[in-house]
Design an enzyme around this catalytic site. Sequence first.
Site, PDB file in Angstrom:
ATOM      1  N   GLU A 105       0.839  -1.214   0.000  1.00 13.00           N
ATOM      2  CA  GLU A 105       0.000   0.000   0.000  1.00 13.00           C
ATOM      3  C   GLU A 105       0.870   1.260   0.000  1.00 13.00           C
ATOM      4  O   GLU A 105       0.524   2.271   0.601  1.00 13.00           O
ATOM      5  CB  GLU A 105      -0.947   0.026   1.210  1.00 13.00           C
ATOM      6  CG  GLU A 105      -1.842  -1.181   1.361  1.00 13.00           C
ATOM      7  CD  GLU A 105      -2.936  -1.252   0.319  1.00 13.00           C
ATOM      8  OE1 GLU A 105      -3.226  -0.214  -0.300  1.00 13.00           O
ATOM      9  OE2 GLU A 105      -3.475  -2.352   0.109  1.00 13.00           O
TER      10      GLU A 105
HETATM   11  C1  LIG Z   1       1.417 -10.046   1.430  1.00 11.21           C
HETATM   12  C2  LIG Z   1       1.409  -9.123   0.254  1.00 11.21           C
HETATM   13  C3  LIG Z   1       0.190  -8.735  -0.289  1.00 11.21           C
HETATM   14  C4  LIG Z   1       0.164  -7.887  -1.405  1.00 11.21           C
HETATM   15  N1  LIG Z   1      -1.050  -7.530  -1.931  1.00 11.21           N
HETATM   16  C5  LIG Z   1      -1.093  -6.755  -3.025  1.00 11.21           C
HETATM   17  C6  LIG Z   1      -2.342  -6.397  -3.622  1.00 11.21           C
HETATM   18  O1  LIG Z   1      -3.409  -6.800  -3.150  1.00 11.21           O
HETATM   19  N2  LIG Z   1      -2.349  -5.602  -4.724  1.00 11.21           N
HETATM   20  C7  LIG Z   1      -1.176  -5.142  -5.265  1.00 11.21           C
HETATM   21  O2  LIG Z   1      -1.227  -4.423  -6.264  1.00 11.21           O
HETATM   22  N3  LIG Z   1       0.014  -5.466  -4.732  1.00 11.21           N
HETATM   23  C8  LIG Z   1       0.095  -6.260  -3.636  1.00 11.21           C
HETATM   24  N4  LIG Z   1       1.310  -6.597  -3.094  1.00 11.21           N
HETATM   25  C9  LIG Z   1       2.535  -6.093  -3.718  1.00 11.21           C
HETATM   26  C10 LIG Z   1       3.018  -4.852  -2.994  1.00 11.21           C
HETATM   27  O3  LIG Z   1       2.227  -3.753  -3.332  1.00 11.21           O
HETATM   28  C11 LIG Z   1       4.500  -4.622  -3.379  1.00 11.21           C
HETATM   29  O4  LIG Z   1       5.257  -5.637  -2.739  1.00 11.21           O
HETATM   30  C12 LIG Z   1       4.962  -3.252  -2.945  1.00 11.21           C
HETATM   31  O5  LIG Z   1       4.352  -2.247  -3.712  1.00 11.21           O
HETATM   32  C13 LIG Z   1       6.490  -3.092  -3.093  1.00 11.21           C
HETATM   33  O6  LIG Z   1       6.873  -3.366  -4.401  1.00 11.21           O
HETATM   34  P1  LIG Z   1       7.981  -4.463  -4.695  1.00 11.21           P
HETATM   35  O7  LIG Z   1       7.747  -5.652  -3.830  1.00 11.21           O
HETATM   36  O8  LIG Z   1       8.040  -4.649  -6.158  1.00 11.21           O
HETATM   37  O9  LIG Z   1       9.344  -3.795  -4.188  1.00 11.21           O
HETATM   38  P2  LIG Z   1      10.286  -2.835  -5.021  1.00 11.21           P
HETATM   39  O10 LIG Z   1       9.481  -1.813  -5.749  1.00 11.21           O
HETATM   40  O11 LIG Z   1      11.269  -3.644  -5.786  1.00 11.21           O
HETATM   41  O12 LIG Z   1      11.039  -2.086  -3.840  1.00 11.21           O
HETATM   42  C14 LIG Z   1      12.102  -2.686  -3.097  1.00 11.21           C
HETATM   43  C15 LIG Z   1      12.603  -1.670  -2.094  1.00 11.21           C
HETATM   44  O13 LIG Z   1      13.107  -0.506  -2.768  1.00 11.21           O
HETATM   45  C16 LIG Z   1      12.427   0.658  -2.331  1.00 11.21           C
HETATM   46  N5  LIG Z   1      12.248   1.554  -3.468  1.00 11.21           N
HETATM   47  C17 LIG Z   1      11.636   1.299  -4.628  1.00 11.21           C
HETATM   48  N6  LIG Z   1      11.672   2.360  -5.433  1.00 11.21           N
HETATM   49  C18 LIG Z   1      12.338   3.330  -4.771  1.00 11.21           C
HETATM   50  C19 LIG Z   1      12.717   4.670  -5.077  1.00 11.21           C
HETATM   51  N7  LIG Z   1      12.408   5.239  -6.230  1.00 11.21           N
HETATM   52  N8  LIG Z   1      13.380   5.365  -4.145  1.00 11.21           N
HETATM   53  C20 LIG Z   1      13.692   4.809  -2.960  1.00 11.21           C
HETATM   54  N9  LIG Z   1      13.377   3.557  -2.625  1.00 11.21           N
HETATM   55  C21 LIG Z   1      12.701   2.818  -3.511  1.00 11.21           C
HETATM   56  C22 LIG Z   1      11.102   0.147  -1.793  1.00 11.21           C
HETATM   57  O14 LIG Z   1      10.552   1.029  -0.839  1.00 11.21           O
HETATM   58  C23 LIG Z   1      11.519  -1.162  -1.160  1.00 11.21           C
HETATM   59  O15 LIG Z   1      12.083  -0.915   0.107  1.00 11.21           O
HETATM   60  C24 LIG Z   1       1.376  -7.427  -1.977  1.00 11.21           C
HETATM   61  C25 LIG Z   1       2.600  -7.805  -1.406  1.00 11.21           C
HETATM   62  C26 LIG Z   1       2.621  -8.650  -0.315  1.00 11.21           C
HETATM   63  C27 LIG Z   1       3.968  -9.053   0.263  1.00 11.21           C
END
Ligand SMILES: Cc1cc2nc3c(=O)[nH]c(=O)nc-3n(C[C@H](O)[C@H](O)[C@H](O)COP(=O)(O)OP(=O)(O)OC[C@H]3O[C@@H](n4cnc5c(N)ncnc54)[C@H](O)[C@@H]3O)c2cc1C
Length: 294
Positions: A105
């Site tokens: 979120e």
């Molecule tokens: C249990 C669970 C339920 C979920 N449910 C949903 C759902 O219902 N709907 C949905 O759409 N998604 C869902 N997700 C996905 C979730 O939204 C993503 O995991 C989340 O948005 C983070 O994206 P990512 O995992 O790709 O991490 P990444 O985007 O790869 O980020 C990795 C790290 O880098 C940091 N980061 C990324 N970009 C930047 C930047 N520009 N500057 C600084 N730091 C940065 C992030 O904060 C994080 O710490 C779910 C995930 C989980 C684990």
Amino acid sequence: QWGAPVGKHDAVAQMLGRMAADTYAMEAIVELAAAMSGRKTLDIRFEAAMAKLWHSEKLWDLVHDAVQIRGGRGYESADSLRARGEDPMPVERCMRDARINLIFEGSSEIMRLFIAREAVDSHLTVAGKAIDPRLPVATRLAALLKAGAHYAVWYPARGLGWGRWPRYRDFGPLAKHMRYANRRSRKLARTIFHAMIRFGPGLERRQAVLFRLVDIGCDLFVIAACCVRAMKTIREQPGDRTAVELADVACKLARRRIDGRFRRVFRNDDLEIYRLAQRAMDHRYSWLEHGIVD
Ligand SMILES: Cc1cc2nc3c(=O)[nH]c(=O)nc-3n(C[C@H](O)[C@H](O)[C@H](O)COP(=O)(O)OP(=O)(O)OC[C@H]3O[C@@H](n4cnc5c(N)ncnc54)[C@H](O)[C@@H]3O)c2cc1C
């Protein structure tokens, strides 16, 4: 432990006191943000984003401390506790569940970027061209004149407000915190401006600087929300001091965080840490990984 309940030991009492104050602040923020969202004319993007960010991180802190205070029982699963005839308090489960809030979120980093962009955008609209070294000198000079006219009014106004007695006296014992929030809000506005002048378009890459500014803004919101909530309680139940006690400590904690962050906005080790991270990613310190079980 050692002849007294753990909560009587200062180290644990410090955690418990902070937990109580932070819980109060969390509820105050929810109440204020929810009340604001009910007024359709208000733009609450900042408040909503700050509420998400602050609550996710504070919940994690709270659960982290709860595990620590429960000791080994905090680390144990509820099933394991039940099997041993102990109170099956699911603190370990809470810890696993709370952690995800910092990731989904809108991860904490993305929330801070969103808030920072909102805060800096108005400056970039006014002065973005003036501080962009890629533009021709004539364009920058014209933009500088325009921005100068704007900031000749804007900047002094951020310094001249009155954030001292008797302002906010309606807040009684919490008035000092409201005055502090007033003064620091204007200091925050000025500091964002200074950061923009100092780093120019490169400010968007100085995330550690931006994030400190965002966290200061969040804590100013915490102070305002706590004071408003406590005064509402006093009006409704004049003899009840409990809300003021909680709000007072929550504000004091927020003030210490704010002052610490202001000190570190420009005086910090951000660049050294950034360079170290890049070198670590280039495997310069790969010997640190020797012996790690994978
Ligand atoms: C249990 C669970 C339920 C979920 N449910 C949903 C759902 O219902 N709907 C949905 O759409 N998604 C869902 N997700 C996905 C979730 O939204 C993503 O995991 C989340 O948005 C983070 O994206 P990512 O995992 O790709 O991490 P990444 O985007 O790869 O980020 C990795 C790290 O880098 C940091 N980061 C990324 N970009 C930047 C930047 N520009 N500057 C600084 N730091 C940065 C992030 O904060 C994080 O710490 C779910 C995930 C989980 C684990």
